[in-house]
Design an enzyme around this catalytic site. Structure first.
Site, PDB file in Angstrom:
ATOM      1  N   ILE A  35       0.997  -1.398  -0.067  1.00 21.03           N
ATOM      2  CA  ILE A  35      -0.048   0.107   0.193  1.00 21.03           C
ATOM      3  C   ILE A  35       0.886   1.303  -0.104  1.00 21.03           C
ATOM      4  CG2 ILE A  35      -0.555   0.161   2.420  1.00 21.03           C
ATOM      5  CD1 ILE A  35      -2.858   1.017  -0.207  1.00 21.03           C
ATOM      6  N   ALA A  36       1.947   1.299   0.572  1.00 24.85           N
ATOM      7  CA  ALA A  36       2.795   2.340   0.552  1.00 24.85           C
ATOM      8  C   ALA A  36       3.202   2.725  -0.738  1.00 24.85           C
ATOM      9  CB  ALA A  36       4.281   2.152   1.283  1.00 24.85           C
ATOM     10  N   SER A  85      12.219   2.791   6.340  1.00 22.76           N
ATOM     11  CA  SER A  85      11.895   1.429   6.292  1.00 22.76           C
ATOM     12  C   SER A  85      12.745   0.817   7.534  1.00 22.76           C
ATOM     13  CB  SER A  85      12.384   0.725   4.948  1.00 22.76           C
ATOM     14  OG  SER A  85      12.308  -0.423   4.621  1.00 22.76           O
ATOM     15  N   ARG A  86      12.516  -0.528   7.731  1.00 17.57           N
ATOM     16  CA  ARG A  86      13.314  -1.163   8.509  1.00 17.57           C
ATOM     17  C   ARG A  86      14.560  -1.490   8.283  1.00 17.57           C
ATOM     18  NH1 ARG A  86       9.552  -5.820   9.738  1.00 17.57           N
ATOM     19  NH2 ARG A  86       9.485  -5.290   7.260  1.00 17.57           N
ATOM     20  N   TYR A  94      12.330   3.871  11.212  1.00 16.91           N
ATOM     21  CA  TYR A  94      11.249   4.875  11.116  1.00 16.91           C
ATOM     22  C   TYR A  94      11.254   6.098  12.239  1.00 16.91           C
ATOM     23  CZ  TYR A  94       8.654   0.611   9.630  1.00 16.91           C
ATOM     24  OH  TYR A  94       8.126  -0.438   8.771  1.00 16.91           O
ATOM     25  N   LYS A 111      -5.936   2.306   7.411  1.00 18.51           N
ATOM     26  CA  LYS A 111      -7.289   1.709   7.901  1.00 18.51           C
ATOM     27  C   LYS A 111      -6.715   0.360   8.172  1.00 18.51           C
ATOM     28  CE  LYS A 111      -8.443  -0.887   5.394  1.00 18.51           C
ATOM     29  NZ  LYS A 111      -7.619  -2.088   4.808  1.00 18.51           N
ATOM     30  N   ARG A 133       0.030 -11.349   5.989  1.00 17.95           N
ATOM     31  CA  ARG A 133      -0.692 -10.481   6.743  1.00 17.95           C
ATOM     32  C   ARG A 133      -2.282 -10.878   7.161  1.00 17.95           C
ATOM     33  NH1 ARG A 133      -3.488  -6.171   5.763  1.00 17.95           N
ATOM     34  NH2 ARG A 133      -3.393  -5.901   3.666  1.00 17.95           N
ATOM     35  N   ASP A 177      -9.482  -5.872   7.694  1.00 23.04           N
ATOM     36  CA  ASP A 177      -8.639  -5.572   6.352  1.00 23.04           C
ATOM     37  C   ASP A 177      -9.806  -4.903   5.619  1.00 23.04           C
ATOM     38  OD1 ASP A 177      -6.186  -5.623   5.294  1.00 23.04           O
ATOM     39  OD2 ASP A 177      -7.147  -6.688   3.624  1.00 23.04           O
TER      40      ASP A 177
HETATM   41  N1  LIG Z   1      -6.118   1.599   1.556  1.00 24.42           N
HETATM   42  C1  LIG Z   1      -6.144   0.356   0.855  1.00 24.42           C
HETATM   43  O1  LIG Z   1      -6.579   0.264  -0.228  1.00 24.42           O
HETATM   44  C2  LIG Z   1      -4.881  -0.633   1.523  1.00 24.42           C
HETATM   45  C3  LIG Z   1      -4.690  -1.845   0.839  1.00 24.42           C
HETATM   46  C4  LIG Z   1      -4.085  -2.687   1.277  1.00 24.42           C
HETATM   47  C5  LIG Z   1      -3.375  -2.478   2.724  1.00 24.42           C
HETATM   48  N2  LIG Z   1      -3.993  -1.551   3.506  1.00 24.42           N
HETATM   49  C6  LIG Z   1      -3.509  -1.271   4.744  1.00 24.42           C
HETATM   50  O2  LIG Z   1      -2.100  -1.198   4.852  1.00 24.42           O
HETATM   51  C7  LIG Z   1      -1.636  -1.675   5.939  1.00 24.42           C
HETATM   52  C8  LIG Z   1      -0.462  -2.679   5.267  1.00 24.42           C
HETATM   53  O3  LIG Z   1      -0.730  -3.435   4.195  1.00 24.42           O
HETATM   54  P1  LIG Z   1       0.118  -3.858   2.985  1.00 24.42           P
HETATM   55  O4  LIG Z   1      -0.840  -4.931   2.131  1.00 24.42           O
HETATM   56  O5  LIG Z   1       0.729  -2.716   2.222  1.00 24.42           O
HETATM   57  O6  LIG Z   1       1.222  -4.690   3.719  1.00 24.42           O
HETATM   58  P2  LIG Z   1       2.562  -5.337   3.258  1.00 24.42           P
HETATM   59  O7  LIG Z   1       2.772  -5.280   1.868  1.00 24.42           O
HETATM   60  O8  LIG Z   1       3.028  -6.437   4.183  1.00 24.42           O
HETATM   61  O9  LIG Z   1       3.452  -3.927   3.706  1.00 24.42           O
HETATM   62  C9  LIG Z   1       3.590  -3.720   5.071  1.00 24.42           C
HETATM   63  C10 LIG Z   1       5.016  -3.182   5.301  1.00 24.42           C
HETATM   64  O10 LIG Z   1       4.966  -2.808   6.837  1.00 24.42           O
HETATM   65  C11 LIG Z   1       6.277  -2.707   7.338  1.00 24.42           C
HETATM   66  N3  LIG Z   1       6.422  -3.525   8.510  1.00 24.42           N
HETATM   67  C12 LIG Z   1       6.531  -3.033   9.862  1.00 24.42           C
HETATM   68  N4  LIG Z   1       6.656  -4.088  10.544  1.00 24.42           N
HETATM   69  C13 LIG Z   1       6.642  -5.268   9.936  1.00 24.42           C
HETATM   70  C14 LIG Z   1       6.475  -6.524  10.300  1.00 24.42           C
HETATM   71  N5  LIG Z   1       6.628  -6.826  11.552  1.00 24.42           N
HETATM   72  N6  LIG Z   1       6.032  -7.403   9.390  1.00 24.42           N
HETATM   73  C15 LIG Z   1       5.440  -7.101   8.089  1.00 24.42           C
HETATM   74  N7  LIG Z   1       5.881  -5.643   7.645  1.00 24.42           N
HETATM   75  C16 LIG Z   1       6.051  -4.660   8.499  1.00 24.42           C
HETATM   76  C17 LIG Z   1       7.142  -3.364   6.110  1.00 24.42           C
HETATM   77  O11 LIG Z   1       7.803  -2.047   5.704  1.00 24.42           O
HETATM   78  P3  LIG Z   1       9.458  -2.051   5.654  1.00 24.42           P
HETATM   79  O12 LIG Z   1       9.943  -3.340   5.533  1.00 24.42           O
HETATM   80  O13 LIG Z   1       9.800  -0.950   4.796  1.00 24.42           O
HETATM   81  O14 LIG Z   1       9.760  -1.506   7.196  1.00 24.42           O
HETATM   82  C18 LIG Z   1       6.063  -3.911   5.003  1.00 24.42           C
HETATM   83  O15 LIG Z   1       6.506  -3.860   3.877  1.00 24.42           O
HETATM   84  C19 LIG Z   1      -2.638  -2.669   6.482  1.00 24.42           C
HETATM   85  O16 LIG Z   1      -2.936  -2.024   7.718  1.00 24.42           O
HETATM   86  C20 LIG Z   1      -3.686  -2.566   5.519  1.00 24.42           C
HETATM   87  O17 LIG Z   1      -5.166  -2.705   6.257  1.00 24.42           O
HETATM   88  C21 LIG Z   1      -4.714  -0.546   2.861  1.00 24.42           C
END
Ligand SMILES: NC(=O)c1ccc[n+]([C@@H]2O[C@H](COP(=O)([O-])OP(=O)(O)OC[C@H]3O[C@@H](n4cnc5c(N)ncnc54)[C@H](OP(=O)(O)O)[C@@H]3O)[C@@H](O)[C@H]2O)c1
Length: 327
Positions: free
Chosen positions: A15-16, A36-37, A58, A97, A165, A178
């Site tokens: 999502i980032a 990032s970490r 962070y 969210k 996740r 989610d």
């Molecule tokens: N608005 C939307 O449409 C939307 C869509 C999808 C997700 N989301 C929300 O966004 C959040 C993240 O979702 P995502 O799908 O982007 O997840 P993801 O692809 O797994 O990415 C999460 C990122 O968080 C960081 N992180 C920090 N601590 C972590 C840990 N212990 N384990 C895994 N990652 C960790 C990591 O970044 P670094 O390695 O760079 O630190 C990782 O790349 C959730 O809360 C989700 O509900 C929103």
């Protein structure tokens, strides 16, 4: 504040990246930093999105003096601490969210932002999508009379992976937090906070809610009928029904471009509002509008409503006897 609002992106996951793409269509936005970490992932993200400051923690990101506002895109169990870290560093925050894992965490984050006089908003992006803005306008002008009922759903079939996740309890897995939050937030937007909640879920082999049905009741007798899933693709539609007609927001309603207005005795009217960008640009534009106007929260997604939604999510999970390990 300079002419451009300077964003810092906290985390580099799925999502980032989407959010960074969304920012790219806003001429008054600039990503100046990413955190990032690990240095490697910060650098890769920085290369892909042309970000000059790449931080390997962070903590270093939130300390970056060139950043006005932090976007947080980590998994939900980390939202509270990441938001507190950013607010303590004096930064405005847009937080993904679900806002936090539960209402208790949300209260702490909101209290800190208010104490420090800093902007804070839940990244419920569907609220700012043009077709949803249009829906609010139609409802406000009474196009379908008094709203009596609505249906909304969001579910998709994802590959089962117990470590991912979505399925891992430690990472806040489950459909409700989610994706179930979208129809729940939609019902909140249209009808407010429910006075009665009934729900049922199927908890899968990792213990997370894989699908659920939820019904909200309101004091005036209105009903919201919702469902969510992460192992089943649903229709992803939202329909609001009133005393004079109905509005159907077509799939995928939460970032869609079309709706049909049906008024009894008249031909259906199709409304289409295509947009530029991937949809995340609209929530970012709202943050920037608020920052420029010196506002501490958005009227479209106020913090008291974010908290009420978290309380509703807590109530639903309590009905299932579902707690996360970090609670
Ligand atoms: N608005 C939307 O449409 C939307 C869509 C999808 C997700 N989301 C929300 O966004 C959040 C993240 O979702 P995502 O799908 O982007 O997840 P993801 O692809 O797994 O990415 C999460 C990122 O968080 C960081 N992180 C920090 N601590 C972590 C840990 N212990 N384990 C895994 N990652 C960790 C990591 O970044 P670094 O390695 O760079 O630190 C990782 O790349 C959730 O809360 C989700 O509900 C929103």
């Amino acid at each position: 504040m300079t002419d451009k609002i300077r964003w810092g992106i906290l985390s580099t996951g799925w999502i980032a990246k989407k959010f960074a793409e969304g920012l790219s269509v806003l001429p008054d936005a600039e990503i100046v930093a990413v955190g990032s970490r690990a240095q490697e992932t910060a650098d890769a993200f920085g290369d892909e999105y042309g970000v000059p400051h790449r931080h390997a923690s962070y903590e270093a990101l939130v300390g970056d003096q060139d950043v006005d506002v932090i976007y947080i895109g980590t998994p939900h169990p980390f939202h509270k601490d990441n938001a507190i870290l950013s607010l303590e560093a004096g930064k405005a925050v847009l937080l993904e969210k679900p806002f936090t894992i539960n209402a208790g965490e949300a209260e702490k984050v909101i209290a800190l932002a208010r104490e420090k006089g800093l902007f804070l908003m839940e990244a419920m992006w569907s609220r700012y999508i043009p077709i949803i803005v249009k829906l609010r306008e139609l409802l406000a002008e009474g196009a379908i009379g008094e709203v009596r009922m609505l249906t909304a759903d969001l579910g998709f079939r994802s590959e089962f992976d117990p470590k991912s996740r979505l399925f891992n309890l430690e990472l806040g897995g489950g459909a409700l937090l989610d994706v179930g939050i979208y129809p729940i937030s939609f019902a909140s937007m249209v009808l407010g906070t429910p006075s009665r909640i009934v729900s049922m879920a199927h908890l899968g082999q990792t213990g997370v809610d894989e699908q659920a049905g939820i019904v909200f009741g309101y004091d005036g007798g209105q009903l919201a009928i919702l469902h969510t899933a992460l192992q089943t693709s649903t229709t992803i539609e939202a329909t609001v029904m009133g005393t004079k007609g109905k509005i159907r927001v077509h799939s995928a309603w939460f970032y869609g471009t079309t709706l049909t207005l049906s008024i009894e005795g008249r031909d259906d009217e199709a409304i289409s509002l295509p947009y530029e960008g991937n949809g995340y640009n609209f929530e970012a534009a709202e943050v920037m509008r608020c920052l420029r106007e010196g506002k501490l929260e958005s009227d479209v997604m106020p913090l008291d409503e974010t908290l009420a939604i978290m309380q509703t999510l807590d109530t639903i999970r309590a009905q299932w006897g579902f707690k996360y390990p970090m609670e």
